[in-house]
Write a protein that holds these residues in place. Sequence first.
Motif, PDB file in Angstrom:
ATOM      1  N   SER A   1     -10.887  19.986 -23.437  1.00  0.00           N
ATOM      2  CA  SER A   1     -11.562  20.558 -24.700  1.00  0.00           C
ATOM      3  C   SER A   1     -12.166  22.122 -23.536  1.00  0.00           C
ATOM      4  O   SER A   1     -13.795  21.727 -24.271  1.00  0.00           O
ATOM      5  CB  SER A   1     -12.359  19.651 -25.021  1.00  0.00           C
ATOM      6  OG  SER A   1     -13.259  20.729 -26.121  1.00  0.00           O
ATOM      7  N   GLY A   2     -12.221  22.576 -23.025  1.00  0.00           N
ATOM      8  CA  GLY A   2     -13.041  23.234 -22.487  1.00  0.00           C
ATOM      9  C   GLY A   2     -13.837  23.050 -21.233  1.00  0.00           C
ATOM     10  O   GLY A   2     -15.086  24.069 -21.254  1.00  0.00           O
ATOM     11  N   LEU A   3     -13.297  22.212 -20.780  1.00  0.00           N
ATOM     12  CA  LEU A   3     -14.781  21.680 -19.863  1.00  0.00           C
ATOM     13  C   LEU A   3     -14.756  22.990 -18.235  1.00  0.00           C
ATOM     14  O   LEU A   3     -15.503  23.172 -18.134  1.00  0.00           O
ATOM     15  CB  LEU A   3     -14.216  20.941 -19.200  1.00  0.00           C
ATOM     16  CG  LEU A   3     -14.752  20.017 -20.227  1.00  0.00           C
ATOM     17  CD1 LEU A   3     -14.832  17.640 -19.741  1.00  0.00           C
ATOM     18  CD2 LEU A   3     -16.333  19.412 -21.109  1.00  0.00           C
ATOM     19  N   LEU A   4     -13.039  22.422 -17.946  1.00  0.00           N
ATOM     20  CA  LEU A   4     -12.713  23.801 -17.149  1.00  0.00           C
ATOM     21  C   LEU A   4     -11.811  24.028 -17.252  1.00  0.00           C
ATOM     22  O   LEU A   4     -11.301  23.914 -18.522  1.00  0.00           O
ATOM     23  CB  LEU A   4     -12.443  22.621 -16.080  1.00  0.00           C
ATOM     24  CG  LEU A   4     -13.417  21.874 -15.123  1.00  0.00           C
ATOM     25  CD1 LEU A   4     -13.018  20.004 -15.288  1.00  0.00           C
ATOM     26  CD2 LEU A   4     -14.091  22.137 -14.216  1.00  0.00           C
ATOM     27  N   LYS A   5     -11.396  24.957 -16.523  1.00  0.00           N
ATOM     28  CA  LYS A   5      -9.834  26.227 -16.557  1.00  0.00           C
ATOM     29  C   LYS A   5      -9.716  26.066 -15.777  1.00  0.00           C
ATOM     30  O   LYS A   5      -9.860  26.349 -14.089  1.00  0.00           O
ATOM     31  CB  LYS A   5     -10.437  27.267 -17.790  1.00  0.00           C
ATOM     32  CG  LYS A   5      -9.126  27.852 -18.069  1.00  0.00           C
ATOM     33  CD  LYS A   5     -10.070  29.219 -18.492  1.00  0.00           C
ATOM     34  CE  LYS A   5      -9.438  31.042 -18.546  1.00  0.00           C
ATOM     35  NZ  LYS A   5      -9.617  31.928 -18.486  1.00  0.00           N
ATOM     36  N   TRP A   6      -8.097  26.104 -15.613  1.00  0.00           N
ATOM     37  CA  TRP A   6      -8.062  26.850 -14.144  1.00  0.00           C
ATOM     38  C   TRP A   6      -7.512  27.955 -14.365  1.00  0.00           C
ATOM     39  O   TRP A   6      -7.340  29.266 -15.862  1.00  0.00           O
ATOM     40  CB  TRP A   6      -5.767  26.858 -14.023  1.00  0.00           C
ATOM     41  CG  TRP A   6      -5.590  25.227 -14.423  1.00  0.00           C
ATOM     42  CD1 TRP A   6      -5.098  23.689 -14.920  1.00  0.00           C
ATOM     43  CD2 TRP A   6      -5.592  24.398 -13.267  1.00  0.00           C
ATOM     44  NE1 TRP A   6      -4.773  23.249 -14.792  1.00  0.00           N
ATOM     45  CE2 TRP A   6      -5.417  23.329 -13.068  1.00  0.00           C
ATOM     46  CE3 TRP A   6      -6.280  24.920 -11.452  1.00  0.00           C
ATOM     47  CZ2 TRP A   6      -5.032  22.414 -11.941  1.00  0.00           C
ATOM     48  CZ3 TRP A   6      -6.208  23.967 -10.847  1.00  0.00           C
ATOM     49  CH2 TRP A   6      -5.650  22.646 -10.885  1.00  0.00           C
ATOM     50  N   GLU A   7      -8.399  28.904 -13.097  1.00  0.00           N
ATOM     51  CA  GLU A   7      -7.903  30.515 -12.922  1.00  0.00           C
ATOM     52  C   GLU A   7      -6.822  30.628 -12.407  1.00  0.00           C
ATOM     53  O   GLU A   7      -5.974  31.908 -13.199  1.00  0.00           O
ATOM     54  CB  GLU A   7      -9.208  30.723 -12.394  1.00  0.00           C
ATOM     55  CG  GLU A   7     -10.473  30.281 -12.784  1.00  0.00           C
ATOM     56  CD  GLU A   7     -10.826  31.873 -14.081  1.00  0.00           C
ATOM     57  OE1 GLU A   7     -11.455  33.116 -13.061  1.00  0.00           O
ATOM     58  OE2 GLU A   7     -11.620  31.486 -14.686  1.00  0.00           O
ATOM     59  N   ASP A   8      -6.064  30.307 -11.393  1.00  0.00           N
ATOM     60  CA  ASP A   8      -4.657  30.635 -10.785  1.00  0.00           C
ATOM     61  C   ASP A   8      -4.274  28.934 -10.779  1.00  0.00           C
ATOM     62  O   ASP A   8      -4.551  28.404  -9.836  1.00  0.00           O
ATOM     63  CB  ASP A   8      -5.036  31.615  -9.394  1.00  0.00           C
ATOM     64  CG  ASP A   8      -3.349  31.313  -8.984  1.00  0.00           C
ATOM     65  OD1 ASP A   8      -2.482  30.548  -9.090  1.00  0.00           O
ATOM     66  OD2 ASP A   8      -3.820  32.304  -8.193  1.00  0.00           O
TER      67      ASP A   8
ATOM     68  N   LYS B   1     -18.139  24.445 -18.776  1.00  0.00           N
ATOM     69  CA  LYS B   1     -19.305  23.284 -19.238  1.00  0.00           C
ATOM     70  C   LYS B   1     -19.851  22.929 -17.932  1.00  0.00           C
ATOM     71  O   LYS B   1     -19.432  21.598 -17.689  1.00  0.00           O
ATOM     72  CB  LYS B   1     -19.109  22.446 -20.590  1.00  0.00           C
ATOM     73  CG  LYS B   1     -18.272  23.735 -21.735  1.00  0.00           C
ATOM     74  CD  LYS B   1     -18.392  23.225 -22.735  1.00  0.00           C
ATOM     75  CE  LYS B   1     -17.897  23.732 -23.443  1.00  0.00           C
ATOM     76  NZ  LYS B   1     -16.578  22.918 -25.167  1.00  0.00           N
ATOM     77  N   SER B   2     -20.435  23.599 -17.390  1.00  0.00           N
ATOM     78  CA  SER B   2     -21.010  23.123 -15.757  1.00  0.00           C
ATOM     79  C   SER B   2     -21.854  21.616 -16.169  1.00  0.00           C
ATOM     80  O   SER B   2     -21.088  21.039 -15.827  1.00  0.00           O
ATOM     81  CB  SER B   2     -21.835  23.388 -14.523  1.00  0.00           C
ATOM     82  OG  SER B   2     -22.642  24.284 -15.411  1.00  0.00           O
ATOM     83  N   GLU B   3     -22.389  21.682 -17.251  1.00  0.00           N
ATOM     84  CA  GLU B   3     -23.681  20.595 -17.436  1.00  0.00           C
ATOM     85  C   GLU B   3     -22.657  19.899 -18.153  1.00  0.00           C
ATOM     86  O   GLU B   3     -23.620  18.173 -17.892  1.00  0.00           O
ATOM     87  CB  GLU B   3     -24.597  21.405 -18.451  1.00  0.00           C
ATOM     88  CG  GLU B   3     -25.719  21.631 -16.865  1.00  0.00           C
ATOM     89  CD  GLU B   3     -26.718  21.058 -16.152  1.00  0.00           C
ATOM     90  OE1 GLU B   3     -26.152  20.246 -16.040  1.00  0.00           O
ATOM     91  OE2 GLU B   3     -26.950  22.220 -15.451  1.00  0.00           O
ATOM     92  N   ALA B   4     -21.429  19.787 -19.267  1.00  0.00           N
ATOM     93  CA  ALA B   4     -21.004  18.805 -19.098  1.00  0.00           C
ATOM     94  C   ALA B   4     -20.124  18.368 -18.411  1.00  0.00           C
ATOM     95  O   ALA B   4     -20.513  16.872 -18.712  1.00  0.00           O
ATOM     96  CB  ALA B   4     -20.299  19.182 -20.588  1.00  0.00           C
ATOM     97  N   VAL B   5     -19.633  18.870 -17.503  1.00  0.00           N
ATOM     98  CA  VAL B   5     -18.530  18.345 -16.590  1.00  0.00           C
ATOM     99  C   VAL B   5     -19.557  16.896 -15.943  1.00  0.00           C
ATOM    100  O   VAL B   5     -20.084  15.888 -15.552  1.00  0.00           O
ATOM    101  CB  VAL B   5     -18.216  18.848 -16.258  1.00  0.00           C
ATOM    102  CG1 VAL B   5     -17.261  18.433 -14.193  1.00  0.00           C
ATOM    103  CG2 VAL B   5     -17.022  19.843 -16.931  1.00  0.00           C
ATOM    104  N   ALA B   6     -21.081  17.968 -15.357  1.00  0.00           N
ATOM    105  CA  ALA B   6     -21.661  17.016 -14.926  1.00  0.00           C
ATOM    106  C   ALA B   6     -22.371  15.548 -15.538  1.00  0.00           C
ATOM    107  O   ALA B   6     -22.259  14.312 -15.326  1.00  0.00           O
ATOM    108  CB  ALA B   6     -23.365  17.591 -14.427  1.00  0.00           C
ATOM    109  N   GLN B   7     -22.591  15.550 -16.995  1.00  0.00           N
ATOM    110  CA  GLN B   7     -23.156  14.840 -17.815  1.00  0.00           C
ATOM    111  C   GLN B   7     -21.594  13.698 -17.385  1.00  0.00           C
ATOM    112  O   GLN B   7     -22.026  12.445 -17.400  1.00  0.00           O
ATOM    113  CB  GLN B   7     -23.514  14.838 -18.993  1.00  0.00           C
ATOM    114  CG  GLN B   7     -25.354  15.398 -18.662  1.00  0.00           C
ATOM    115  CD  GLN B   7     -25.379  16.165 -19.972  1.00  0.00           C
ATOM    116  OE1 GLN B   7     -24.993  16.155 -21.572  1.00  0.00           O
ATOM    117  NE2 GLN B   7     -26.180  17.220 -19.920  1.00  0.00           N
TER     118      GLN B   7
END
Length: 259
Positions: A183-190, A200-206
Amino acid sequence: MVRHTTCIMSIPSTASIESQLPTTWSSYPCPDISTVMPGYTSRLWSQDYKPQYWSKYLVWQWLQQMVDMHQIDAASIHFQNFDVDGHQLCSMTYQDFTRAAGTVGPILYQSLNELKWRGQYPGVEFNPLDIIKSEADDFPCPFPEPSIYPADSRPHQMKKHNPRGTHLWEFIRDILLNPERNSGLLKWEDRTDGVFRFLKSEAVAQLWGKKKNNSSMTYEKLSRAMRYYYKREILEHVDGRRLVYKFGKNAQGWRESEK
DNA sequence: TACCTGTTTCCTGTTT
DNA sequence: AAAACAGGAAACAGGT
């Protein structure tokens, strides 16, 4: 420990989502997981006692618990074959399980049947309520560190060395491998090269903090741990691109071919 | 108990 | 100016 409590409220970028916290999380500056992971909810499902009614999420949880409990070599399981809900899982035949999990298939099949027909959960078995109790701690990690034992060796082995369960890089990897719950926390660039970006860096951290029972985790601290991975070649340095990382040669399980 | 690993916490300085 | 990056130093926690 003193430091731990003094910085709890020092996460400005998350203040806006704190108001969305469910009551059970009221003491944590963490986002409502259901807002960042749609597959996750913290409500109680009476139906979920029965495997037939499990969501895909609970199927993943069960699978992970089986892997952990029986020290199964995760590399021997074709996880994509278990991207199903409980109803579909329960309609899988013995042959389906063998196809999907090789020699481990019968173990999974038998375990599931016990749950199906017993109608209740003994303490040592998979209990969906444990997921609810431990909240975000249960983000699925379908690709645990491969066992040092071959797939067809004794599944009931002693615990392998992985003291605190999933490591940070595995946690990150598993979010990336579960787009349904990402849900948009992280995304593959390649995807091929293993390059990914924090959205969503802070959401991932939490979320990571929640997993470690640390309500004061921030992206700043998480990123320090990420930077230590460069030396161990779990991550490769990507220069000039903010919030972008790349899996290194010592990170396993992220390639599509490894699934 | 000492030691090890994998972070976590804090900090100062730099870059974008 | 703010956010992110770098990396040293020390603390911490679970495991051996």
